[in-house]
Write a protein that holds these residues in place. Sequence first.
Motif, PDB file in Angstrom:
ATOM      1  N   GLY A   1       5.137  -0.037   7.465  1.00 14.18           N
ATOM      2  CA  GLY A   1       4.818   0.680   6.223  1.00 14.18           C
ATOM      3  C   GLY A   1       4.268  -0.257   5.159  1.00 14.18           C
ATOM      4  O   GLY A   1       4.119  -1.467   5.367  1.00 14.18           O
TER       5      GLY A   1
ATOM      6  N   HIS B   1      12.442   2.116   5.914  1.00 14.16           N
ATOM      7  CA  HIS B   1      11.139   2.755   5.773  1.00 14.16           C
ATOM      8  C   HIS B   1      10.429   2.809   7.110  1.00 14.16           C
ATOM      9  O   HIS B   1      11.009   2.520   8.159  1.00 14.16           O
ATOM     10  N   ALA B   2       9.165   3.196   7.083  1.00 14.18           N
ATOM     11  CA  ALA B   2       8.397   3.343   8.319  1.00 14.18           C
ATOM     12  C   ALA B   2       8.058   1.986   8.910  1.00 14.18           C
ATOM     13  O   ALA B   2       7.785   1.029   8.181  1.00 14.18           O
TER      14      ALA B   2
END
Length: 222
Positions: free
Chosen positions: A116, A112-113
């Motif tokens: 995040g 993921h980011a």
Amino acid sequence: AAGATVVRYPTIEVLPPPSWEPLDQALRQVGSYDWIVFTSQPAVQFTASRMQGGRFPGGQAHPRIAAVGAETARALEKAGAQVDLVPSDQRQEGLMDALRDLEVGTRLLFPHALAGRDLLIDALRGQGCQVDVVAAYQTAPRNPMPPLPAFDVATFASPSALVAFVAKHGTCAFASKTIAVIGPTTAAEAVRHGLSPVIAAEPNIDALISAIASERSPKGGR
């Protein structure tokens, strides 16, 4: 197609992570995971870019794949992946509910980011699952950001895009404008800045367009 004039105005850039090594190492042992979880299209695209041929391998020996929503699922399918789970509530909270019955010790990979949301990660670990979180990408405010064009409606599909806009232009730029957001997480960020957004009924593009059309129609009062 709905009658709007669309002015593109990106406020953030989607960039590679600071290092590819954590993601590459996880992908080298991808067969050891029970699930891979994706909560954004960029996570799919950057993860696929690190795989041989830029596509997900097929076959039953590989982990099951969960996507947060229809748009992420489409990105996965385009990259050759078989999507096993898309929750009806298309956000992290929906995935939490859909994965609530996983057995203790289930191994999940979560690209993921960078920095995040941790909501889903914390919930899965609280269930006794082993979650390996690796940065697949990062977002940064666009710099320089061009002058603000004329607009009637500002649309935001992520909290980071809204935060970058406000940091550059302030909330007064929204005076007498409609702010439309794709889901409750972005809506919460808008409210935190004192804004009253129009919220898509479901977190997808079609619902966002419908919400904007309804708000801007003569019957909608604007």
